[in-house]
Each structure stands twice: as structure tokens, then as C-alpha cells.
Design an enzyme around this catalytic site. Structure first.
Site, PDB file in Angstrom:
ATOM      1  N   SER A 151       0.841  -1.195   0.000  1.00  0.00           N
ATOM      2  CA  SER A 151       0.000   0.000   0.000  1.00  0.00           C
ATOM      3  C   SER A 151       0.871   1.238   0.000  1.00  0.00           C
ATOM      4  O   SER A 151       1.952   1.253   0.607  1.00  0.00           O
ATOM      5  CB  SER A 151      -0.914   0.016   1.230  1.00  0.00           C
ATOM      6  OG  SER A 151      -1.590   1.252   1.345  1.00  0.00           O
ATOM      7  N   TYR A 211      -2.489   0.601  10.175  1.00  0.00           N
ATOM      8  CA  TYR A 211      -2.397   0.160   8.784  1.00  0.00           C
ATOM      9  C   TYR A 211      -1.086   0.637   8.158  1.00  0.00           C
ATOM     10  O   TYR A 211      -0.367  -0.134   7.515  1.00  0.00           O
ATOM     11  CB  TYR A 211      -3.591   0.695   7.995  1.00  0.00           C
ATOM     12  CG  TYR A 211      -3.688   0.141   6.595  1.00  0.00           C
ATOM     13  CD1 TYR A 211      -4.191  -1.138   6.367  1.00  0.00           C
ATOM     14  CD2 TYR A 211      -3.287   0.892   5.494  1.00  0.00           C
ATOM     15  CE1 TYR A 211      -4.279  -1.652   5.080  1.00  0.00           C
ATOM     16  CE2 TYR A 211      -3.370   0.392   4.216  1.00  0.00           C
ATOM     17  CZ  TYR A 211      -3.873  -0.886   4.012  1.00  0.00           C
ATOM     18  OH  TYR A 211      -3.955  -1.391   2.735  1.00  0.00           O
TER      19      TYR A 211
END
Length: 244
Positions: free
Chosen positions: A143, A156
Site C-alpha cells: 500500500s 495500517y
């Protein structure tokens, strides 16, 4: 028909839906024998049925990537069905808290790290013994949040940053064995976890190309078909530069 992955065995985690499902279907269409792994047995079976209906080869293995024993069993079952793995796609992931560190729930913060970092570690670790036999590829679905600070929550970002460092560490360790390890950053993808209308209008991500799972396939195929001396320890992104 020239199938890019004919004779290859691919293990894909998180294959029950979203990007993982799209990659499983796409890899099977290119001749790979695909082992589809996830926690949801019903959704896994649906992925496998789609592959088989199109003439491809696939099996479903229920697996929780946060459990080391499940990953050991996954590769045992892969060998029993198809032989040693050639391609590993560590795709399973999730974001279980979007709060700041101050207001975060400790359990949710830990779960995010367990899935996104330890899950990738287990997925890669137990594949190495097979990959060393003939070389191969590990592709970690990463990501942009692992490369910059953003608004999706600290857990995250930290977990994805850790996975990106794991990619580079593994690449250095495994290069002598002809194993390439790379990160694929898909950017925004339309799945049941995220839809275009969830991105705030003021977010820089509104400039991002909002993709379908199938749009991730060409880059994944590119990485999976590179020679043993090909790129390793690299991050390949489908995000637009102005969105990163």
C-alpha cells in the site's frame, strides 16, 4: 494459446474476494494451477468454481494467515495437490482501526499488524523451502500508506511499512536462490471493502485512478513472469504519482 504461467503453481492468500479473487481467476486463465487460500470457505469455493468453469485448475484451502500452523498446512496441501509452489502472492490484509494512536483500540491495532505483517511473514516463511528448489516469485500486495503518512490510521500504515521492509529483507536473503521478492501497490481498487464514494472529496486520492480487481492483473503477471535475475526488492505501483 500461449499461456504465460503454464505449469506453474501459485498460492494466493485472500483469494475469496477482491484483488485476491481477481488474481486467482486471472492466473488460472494463464495456465497456473492455483491454490486459493482464505478464511471464508464458501467464498473460496465460489472462486474455485469460477476458475474450473472456465477450464482452469484450482483448489480451495481454508487458511487464517495469522496462524503459523495454517500456513504450514497450506504448503503441505499445495505439495499434495500440485507439487512445490512457484509463485506466492501474499494478498490477505485488512484495516481494523482508522483511529489515531491516542484513541485506537489496542486489540484492533494488534489485529491489523498481525494480519498485514505477521500474516505476510508466515506466508513467505513457509514457502521458502519449496521456492529454493527451482527459484520463483513472491509478490506482496502493499500500500502507498506503507510509504507515506496518511489518513487511514497508524496501525495500517505501520503494518504496511513493515511489510515493505520485509520485502527488501527477503529479497536480499533469497536472491542467491533465484527467488525474486517484490511489492505491488495497487492503489484504490473497487472491492466490498472500499468503494469510490468512500473517498472524501478533499482527499488527494480523488486524483487516483479507481480500479477494478482485474486492473491489477497485468502488473502481477509481469512480476510473476520475470526471470530469476529480474527485479527484486522493488516496489511497483499502480498509483498515480500525484496521489502518493
Amino acid at each position: 494459446m500461449n499461456e504465460l504461467l503454464a505449469g506453474k503453481v501459485a498460492v494466493i492468500t485472500g483469494a475469496s474476494r477482491g484483488i485476491g479473487r481477481g488474481l486467482a481467476i486471472g492466473f488460472a486463465a494463464q495456465g497456473a494451477r492455483v491454490v486459493c487460500a482464505a478464511r471464508s470457505q464458501d467464498q473460496l469455493e465460489d472462486t474455485v468454481m469460477q476458475i474450473q468453469a472456465a477450464g482452469g485448475e484450482a483448489v480451495a484451502v481454508r487458511c487464517d494467515v495469522t496462524e503459523a500452523a495454517d500456513l504450514q498446512s497450506l504448503y503441505d496441501q499445495t505439495r499434495a495437490h500440485y507439487g512445490p509452489v512457484d509463485i506466492v502472492i501474499a494478498n490477505a490484509g485488512g484495516n481494523f482501526t482508522r483511529d489515531s494512536v491516542e484513541y485506537s483500540d489496542i486489540g484492533d491495532w494488534e489485529t491489523t499488524l498481525r494480519v498485514n505483517l505477521l500474516g505476510v511473514y508466515y506466508t513467505c516463511k513457509y514457502a521458502i523451502v519449496d521456492l529454493k528448489r527451482q527459484g520463483g516469485h513472491i509478490i506482496v500486495i502493499g500500500s502507498g500508506m506503507g510509504h507515506r503518512v496518511g489518513g487511514s490510521g497508524s496501525a495500517y500504515s505501520v503494518s504496511k511499512a513493515g511489510a515493505w521492509m520485509l520485502v527488501r529483507s527477503l529479497a536480499a536473503e533469497l536472491r542467491p536462490h533465484g527467488i525474486c521478492v517484490n511489492e505491488l501497490i495497487p492503489g484504490l481498487v473497487n472491492t466490498d471493502i472500499l468503494s469510490a464514494d468512500e473517498v472524501p472529496d478533499e482527499s488527494p486520492l480523488t486524483l487516483e485512478w479507481f480500479k477494478q480487481p482485474a486492473d491489477v492483473l497485468p502488473l502481477a503477471l509481469f512480476l510473476a513472469t520475470q526471470p530469476r535475475t529480474g527485479p527484486t526488492g522493488q516496489s511497483f505501483s499502480l498509483m498515480r504519482r500525484d496521489s502518493q
